[in-house]
Design an enzyme around this catalytic site. Structure first.
Site, short mmCIF file in Angstrom:
data_model
loop_
_atom_site.label_atom_id
_atom_site.label_comp_id
_atom_site.label_asym_id
_atom_site.label_seq_id
_atom_site.Cartn_x
_atom_site.Cartn_y
_atom_site.Cartn_z
N ASP A 220 0.83 -1.20 0.00
CA ASP A 220 0.00 0.00 0.00
C ASP A 220 0.87 1.26 0.00
O ASP A 220 1.89 1.33 0.69
CB ASP A 220 -0.88 -0.03 1.26
CG ASP A 220 -1.92 1.06 1.29
OD1 ASP A 220 -2.74 1.12 0.37
OD2 ASP A 220 -1.89 1.86 2.25
N GLU A 285 1.48 -0.62 -5.12
CA GLU A 285 0.47 0.41 -5.38
C GLU A 285 1.23 1.73 -5.44
O GLU A 285 1.57 2.30 -4.41
CB GLU A 285 -0.59 0.46 -4.29
CG GLU A 285 -1.68 1.46 -4.64
CD GLU A 285 -2.34 2.11 -3.43
OE1 GLU A 285 -3.50 2.54 -3.55
OE2 GLU A 285 -1.70 2.20 -2.37
#
Length: 569
Positions: A220, A285
């Site tokens: 993330d 990401e």
């Protein structure tokens, strides 16, 4: 048959690693399947559906966070990285799921959140209880304020979720104290990645899950870990998910895409490489601009994959997709990485709705019931065509839960039920991401559409979900579920993830995108034709239709439709 071709990508090696061509399914745990009946999805519920995913034809499953968390941001605020939140089950549940997945030949990928923790993490609680300058505070981004009494934040940075990126703490003696940085919610304080303890902690976390047999980690906010020294003011957009390519939110932004992040990921890759075969992977990401910057994350010593958000954001036009596909393959080839395609995830409006929005306009962050409502029929037709285009490309691809059912965005959620911090921190101006996170429909005739044994769902399911339930589509010719199964089966059989790719120049119509994917070693030349225009287009003579995203017409491929066809010599 003879076609005029422009090569853009050569085929992969015969022995290419699994992740270079895998199709990976994203599970958002609280909305996938509920095993205990409390209305929130969990690991036992997901474990019971692994056979469904095997039948769908995916290779691996990525779970969004299931760690211990106060759930201020749906689990992306982690309080304990080494345990399962009771909301989702136990470590034993996860280990049982891993065993079942292995027996089915499915790999499991977990989500890692290294940019920030929860404010309820023991480290942050220790920081609050410790004085400025202490080792405990050095793990996070604490700074003194500006102005008299330090009442002004350290800089002008804004949160991605809206509002300021700094919150002032009250010290142990009750006086106003330092400020801490949170690029997201106030309950998500940013780690200080200049701190050696933080580095070691995440290496240990990687080992903890790696030793349990996970196949890898989706990372993330990969581009946000390192901040520019001095934390200078910044007057550009602060939104890393900005959909306007002209703005380029990460270019020169002091909180995004700093070169120092790459040393971190090199250390992670070195650790995962010690596990040997099969590869344990990292997927980034990284909402970064331009594509050349994104390619730096997938160099051989760093990530294996990085989501292709240029593809996700691409306007529904043939020329735009040709440019994005060409640029993506070009920059990935410069570092020897596969392209990693994606159309939907838990952070964006579902593509069965998004693709019906006005072409070329910026994607909204959620849709309210009072907003203009996209045409569901148009959106689903384009979504099916878009997915058939994506799965016909070489490389890897990600599928978000429910897209195989053709689920639209839930746009009519009552505002009082919204939980996304985006909605709250923007003063309720942005609907946020709840609409793409509504619990899945499994059985059309059951309470809660079969999501769990009691019929409870943590968010209400719209009426449009019932006819799209999995059992209503299972075995039904032409259904979206059966289309996905056919596409994935053919993709594997024809080894399209390993193939070379060339654009077909025989179509004069600028609204047609056509390419040939050869499969491994040119074994299965497959023609993919996508018609973005209003008029039908013909297939070449002798092309044998393998699958189509929608009904064909006598003239050939109608509007917003994709066809795969076998090519003979």
């Amino acid at each position: 048959m003879s076609l005029s071709l422009t090569p853009v990508h050569d085929h992969d090696a015969d022995d290419a690693a699994w992740w270079r061509h895998a199709v990976i399914y994203q599970i958002y745990p609280r909305s996938f399947a509920d095993g205990d009946g409390n209305g929130i999805g969990d690991l036992p519920g997901a474990r019971a559906k692994l056979g469904y995913l095997k039948d769908l034809g995916v290779d691996a499953v990525w779970f969004s966070p299931f760690f211990v968390s106060p759930q201020a941001d749906a689990g992306y605020d982690v309080a304990d990285y080494r345990d399962i939140d009771p909301l989702f089950g136990t470590l034993a549940d996860f280990e049982g799921l891993l065993q079942d997945a292995e027996q089915l030949g499915l790999k499991i990928i977990v989500d890692l959140v290294p940019n920030h923790s929860s404010d309820e993490h023991p480290w942050f609680q220790a920081a609050l209880a410790s004085p400025p300058g202490s080792p405990e505070r050095a793990r996070y981004m604490f700074r003194d304020g500006h102005g008299d009494g330090g009442w002004e934040p350290p800089n002008n940075w804004e949160s991605v979720f809206g509002g300021p990126a700094w919150t002032r703490v009250t010290e142990a003696d009750g006086t106003p104290g330092q400020w801490y940085l949170h690029l997201f919610d106030t309950k998500q304080p940013d780690f200080n990645w200049d701190n050696a303890e933080v580095h070691q902690e995440f290496l240990d976390i990687l080992s903890f899950w790696g030793e349990r047999g996970v196949a890898g980690f989706r990372v993330d906010v990969a581009a946000g870990l390192v901040k520019k020294p001095g934390l200078p003011d910044y007057d550009g957009t602060h939104d890393q998910m900005n959909a306007d390519a002209d703005v380029q939110p990460t270019a020169n932004a002091p909180m995004w895409d700093q070169d120092g992040v790459h040393a971190i990921f090199e250390s992670w890759r070195a650790l995962l490489d010690t596990y040997g075969e099969p590869d344990r992977i990292l997927c980034a990401e990284a909402w970064v601009h331009p594509p050349e910057r994104a390619a730096l994350y997938v160099r051989p010593t760093e990530f294996h994959q990085a989501f292709n958000f240029y593809f996700l954001e691409c306007p529904w036009r043939a020329a735009d997709y040709r440019r994005v596909i060409t640029d993506s393959l070009r920059v990935c080839d410069t570092v020897g990485a596969p392209a990693t395609w994606v159309l939907s995830n838990h952070d964006v409006v579902r593509h069965a709705t998004r693709l019906a929005l006005p072409v070329g306009e910026r994607r909204p962050n959620g849709i309210f019931a009072t907003d203009p409502q996209p045409d569901l029929e148009l959106g689903l037709r384009r979504a099916r065509a878009g997915t058939a285009m994506m799965l016909g490309l070489t490389g890897s691809a990600y599928v978000y839960q429910g897209e195989e059912l053709g689920l639209p965005e839930a746009t009519e959620l009552p505002d009082e039920l919204r939980e996304d911090p985006v909605y709250l921190r923007t003063g309720k101006e942005q609907a946020g991401r709840d609409g793409c996170r509504v619990p899945l429909p499994w059985a059309a005739g059951e309470p809660g559409l079969g999501f769990g044994p009691t019929g409870k769902t943590w968010l209400p399911q719209p009426d449009s979900f019932a006819p799209l339930a999995a059992d209503a589509q299972d075995g039904v010719e032409g259904s979206t579920l059966e289309l996905y199964r056919s596409l994935l089966r053919l993709r594997h059989e024809r080894e399209l993830g390993l193939g070379s790719l060339s654009f077909v120049e025989d179509y004069a119509d600028p609204d047609v995108l056509a390419f040939v994917n050869t499969g491994r070693n040119d074994a299965y030349p497959t023609l993919v034709v996508v018609n973005f225009g209003a008029e039908p287009v013909a297939l070449p003579a002798g092309a044998e239709v393998l699958v189509a995203s929608g009904p064909l017409v006598d003239e050939g491929v109608p509007t917003d439709t994709t066809v795969w066809a076998a090519l003979s010599e």
